[in-house]
Every structure is written in structure tokens, then in C-alpha cells.
Design an enzyme around this catalytic site. Structure first.
Site, PDB file in Angstrom:
ATOM      1  N   GLN A  17       0.770  -1.233   0.000  1.00 50.04           N
ATOM      2  CA  GLN A  17       0.000   0.000   0.000  1.00 50.04           C
ATOM      3  C   GLN A  17       0.808   1.294   0.000  1.00 50.04           C
ATOM      4  OE1 GLN A  17      -3.510   2.210   2.639  1.00 50.04           O
ATOM      5  NE2 GLN A  17      -3.018   0.090   3.045  1.00 50.04           N
ATOM      6  N   LYS A  75      17.188 -12.462 -10.451  1.00 53.28           N
ATOM      7  CA  LYS A  75      18.147 -13.387  -9.853  1.00 53.28           C
ATOM      8  C   LYS A  75      19.120 -13.981 -10.870  1.00 53.28           C
ATOM      9  CE  LYS A  75      15.245 -14.623  -5.914  1.00 53.28           C
ATOM     10  NZ  LYS A  75      14.570 -15.702  -5.157  1.00 53.28           N
ATOM     11  N   GLU A 139       0.667  -1.013   8.758  1.00 53.59           N
ATOM     12  CA  GLU A 139      -0.189   0.132   9.042  1.00 53.59           C
ATOM     13  C   GLU A 139      -0.423   0.368  10.531  1.00 53.59           C
ATOM     14  OE1 GLU A 139      -2.455   3.304   9.060  1.00 53.59           O
ATOM     15  OE2 GLU A 139      -1.790   2.544   7.113  1.00 53.59           O
ATOM     16  N   ASP A 168       0.201   3.869   6.015  1.00 54.75           N
ATOM     17  CA  ASP A 168       0.566   3.449   4.663  1.00 54.75           C
ATOM     18  C   ASP A 168       0.290   4.539   3.628  1.00 54.75           C
ATOM     19  OD1 ASP A 168       1.745   0.881   4.730  1.00 54.75           O
ATOM     20  OD2 ASP A 168      -0.172  -0.043   5.150  1.00 54.75           O
ATOM     21  N   GLY A 248      -9.052  24.337  19.304  1.00 51.40           N
ATOM     22  CA  GLY A 248      -9.489  25.130  20.444  1.00 51.40           C
ATOM     23  C   GLY A 248     -10.989  25.306  20.527  1.00 51.40           C
TER      24      GLY A 248
END
Length: 425
Positions: A17, A75, A139, A168, A248
Site C-alpha cells: 500500500q 536473480k 499500518e 501506509d 481550540g
């Protein structure tokens, strides 16, 4: 019309993600995002939480729009050769591997600079430099380590994580901003650089008001918190504050008409000081406007529970949308608690591209989120996510200049996985 990032090419080594959020945003702005995936497997989310058998999951499709997919086996020598050529041909490499994974592939920052001094290497990691920098993070771990969970929930309950993916997706947005800044600086210096976006840092950045309150708490009780008016003493750390406003101006979630059967029949109501007299008139308490016990914000701080109970008695006689219709023209800040179903069915969000319908060859039509940023000269068209390896031959030919014979050879030795179209040819 051209797009903001036309001509920018992204080598996308991200998965799940956080990274895909970043690269999808860049793709929406017009960058050519080449998603590198493992042959036969691809991004793990392709097959996670599958709801349509045989099709890529919503988890994958909703995070990988507007990208091209190449499958590559790194690889073997031929696969590494292809990757090296991609590094030379791209502007940005984005990765969210586990710590050290790219180095083990042979692509250290030093090696990348040798191949392409203008390359920007952007990384998502769980933690920045320090004792936890080698730890993998997901996450909810990021929400906990970044201060969000400890300050979310009610005072008498456990810490809670939020449904918003601030660890994420939030970090992915931060990384995209860092990449844009690095691209801008490269225009002046000609050099690439490393960009790092730790998930803990991203969550903490979104929790700044709670860090603010931690420092205020050292000077005395946080009077706008409900527990102050209820006579509950404060501890040493910023407490969980339920649905209190983080600013506030006191605010809370209040019941609306139908709350008994509808779990989302609620509104958020803020008793903003400039609107106080209008609030008093609306809820049938005109005497509070001049009463010194209620007339000023400081006088109201120890009576917030009583005040909101009175307001709630009024909101319970109205639907959440009726509350909006009455209060908004009076500049009284309110907002309905919208369910995902209501959001999905909101036509205005479709008209602005905030919610989009996308057609996919395997799963059909589905809803997804669109670009949250609107630019007048770079409109976003959301296109479907790529099938696994769908653009392999296209990228090898158009980006890297491989011939059809060379691509076929790569497929033969397993260095890459060409698309069915090439095999048919």
C-alpha cells in the site's frame, strides 16, 4: 492537454500500500510508472482479499491505476542487465522493500549513482535511523509507534487505531511530495538524491496537535478536553479524548434522528465561539447568550457535557442532513457522519473525480478513489491497473530498445516473462 509529469519515468519497485499509493499519485500526474513484479506472482496484494475468483483483488487494483507492469527475474544475469538498463532510463526509483533488500540485490545507492547520477531513489521505511530502523512495519504498527493509537479512543478504553490508512497511504503521499521536490531540485543541480519517508514520522506528523497538547499539559490541565469539565485528573501523557475536537473549538459527535437503527445517524457539531449566539437560538436556549455562566468560551469549559447534551436533544429531532441544512447557512460548523455506502453513492463525488468507476477486463466495473488533488492544467483520467506482466514486451521494446528476438530469448531463459501477444507473434 499535457500532464504535469509528462516525460518523467518512474521505476516502481513497491508493493502492498504505502509505495503504490505514492507511485499511483505520480502516474495520475502523468508520469510513466513501470511496475516491476516477480514472474508468476507479482505484487502480493493481487491475490489478497480476493472477491472475484480469477481476478486481481480490489486491494491491488485500487492502488495501481495508470501504471504499466513488467515481470522481471532479477536473480539471473540477463534479468539484472534489464534492470540496470531500466535504472539508466528512469528518473526515479521507488521502493518499500524490507530494510537492506535492495542492497542484497546488488543495487546499493552507490551502484545506482554509478548507473545514473540523476536518479532519485525514494524509499518508504517503517522507522528512520535509530534503534528500530531494521524493523518491518505495517499500518497499525505505524499508528501505534507514531502516537496516533495512544491518543485515539475514549478515556476509559484501550488505545484504538483509525480506519484511515494514515501509516501506509499517508506516508505514500509524503513520499510523493519528497519526489516532486527532488525532481525540482534536480533541475537546478543536475543530481539525483535519496528521499526517505519513514512511516513513524508520517504518522507523528499527522499527530502534531497531540504533541502540542503534551507540551501544554506540562503547564496545567487541558481545559478543552471533556475530562476537565468532568473533574477527572490528567496524567503525564496526552490522554485519549473520545470525539472531542482537536482544536481550540469544542466539538463532539451527537446523535441524530434515526440513531436507534442507523449506526451512522450522527453529526459532528462544533460550538465555535463566533457562532455561539446563533447556536443558542437554534437549540432554544436564547438565555445562554447573555448568561455569564455560558456567554464566554472560558465560562463554558466546565459545562461542555451539559451543553452538548442540550444540543444533542435538538439534533435527535433532525436527520443529520437536516442539521446541515439548518446550521450551515448560519455558519455553525457541523458535518454528517457519512457511511462508505453513502459516499459511494454520492454523485457529486463522481462528478469531481473523487470517486471513479473503472472497467477491468477480469473483474468488470468497480469503484475506486480518484486523485485527491485537482490541477486545472493537468486533468486526471484514471485508467485500470495492469495485468501481471501485461506491458513486458512493450517496455522492453519501446523503453529499452530490445528486438523481438532478444525479448524471446529473455523469456526462454526465464529472465523475464513476455506477454502472450509476443508469444503469439
Amino acid at each position: 492537454m499535457t500532464k504535469a509529469l509528462d516525460g518523467v519515468r518512474i521505476l516502481d519497485f513497491t508493493h502492498v500500500q504505502s509505495g503504490p499509493t505514492c507511485t499511483q499519485l505520480l502516474a495520475w500526474f502523468g508520469a510513466d510508472v513501470i511496475k516491476v513484479e516477480r514472474p508468476g506472482e507479482g505484487d502480493a496484494t493481487r491475490k489478497q482479499l480476493v472477491d472475484v475468483p480469477g481476478a486481481d483483488s480490489l486491494y491491488f487494483t485500487m492502488l495501481n491505476h495508470n501504471k504499466r507492469s513488467i515481470t522481471l527475474n532479477t536473480k539471473n544475469d540477463k534479468g539484472k542487465e534489464v534492470l540496470e538498463r531500466l535504472v539508466k532510463s528512469c528518473d526515479v526509483l521507488v521502493e518499500n522493500f524490507a530494510p537492506g533488500a535492495l542492497d542484497r540485490m546488488g543495487f546499493t545507492w552507490e551502484r545506482i549513482q554509478e548507473l545514473n547520477p540523476r536518479m532519485i531513489m525514494a524509499s518508504v521505511k517503517g522507522f528512520g535511523p535509530g534503534p528500530y530502523e531494521d524493523c518491518k512495519v505495517y499500518e497499525n504498527v505505524a499508528q501505534c509507534a507514531g502516537g496516533s493509537a495512544s491518543t485515539t479512543g475514549f478515556l476509559d478504553g484501550p488505545p484504538l487505531v483509525t480506519g484511515a490508512q494514515i501509516g501506509d497511504s499517508g506516508t505514500g503521499l509524503n513520499l510523493a511530495l519528497g519526489i516532486m521536490a527532488a525532481l525540482f531540485q534536480r533541475e537546478k543541480t543536475g543530481r539525483g538524491q535519496k528521499v526517505l519517508a519513514p512511516m513513524q514520522d508520517g504518522v507523528l506528523n499527522l499527530c502534531r496537535v497531540k504533541l502540542r497538547d503534551q507540551q501544554r499539559l506540562e503547564k496545567g490541565p487541558l481545559k478543552e478536553y471533556s475530562q476537565y469539565g468532568e473533574g477527572i485528573p490528567f496524567g503525564e501523557a496526552t490522554p485519549r479524548a473520545g470525539n472531542d475536537s482537536g482544536g481550540g473549538q469544542p466539538g463532539r459527535i451527537l446523535k441524530c434522528k434515526g440513531w436507534e437503527s442507523d449506526p451512522n445517524a450522527y453529526t459532528y457539531f462544533i460550538t465555535q465561539a463566533p457562532a455561539w449566539k446563533k447556536i443558542c437560538d437554534v437549540i432554544g436556549k436564547p438565555e445562554w447568550k447573555e448568561d455569564p455562566e455560558y456567554a464566554t468560551p472560558p465560562a463554558r469549559l466546565n459545562k461542555l457535557s451539559e451543553i452538548f447534551a442540550t444540543i444533542e436533544a435538538w439534533t435527535m429531532t433532525k436527520t443529520k442532513f437536516e442539521v446541515m441544512e439548518i446550521c450551515n447557512p448560519l455558519d455553525i460548523p457541523v458535518g454528517p457522519i457519512l457511511s462508505m455506502k453513502e459516499i459511494a453513492e454520492d454523485m457529486s463525488l463522481r462528478e469531481t473525480g473523487t470517486i471513479v468507476e473503472v472497467d477491468h477486463p477480469e473483474r468488470g466495473k468497480y469503484l475506486s478513489v480518484g486523485c485527491p488533488i485537482k490541477m486545472s492544467d493537468s486533468p486526471v483520467e484514471v485508467t485500470r491497473s495492469p495485468l501481471l506482466g501485461e506491458h513486458t514486451s512493450e517496455i522492453l521494446a519501446d523503453v529499452l530498445g530490445y528486438s523481438a528476438e532478444e525479448i524471446a530469448e529473455l523469456k526462454e531463459i526465464g529472465a523475464t516473462e513476455a506477454v502472450k501477444k509476443l508469444a503469439a507473434e
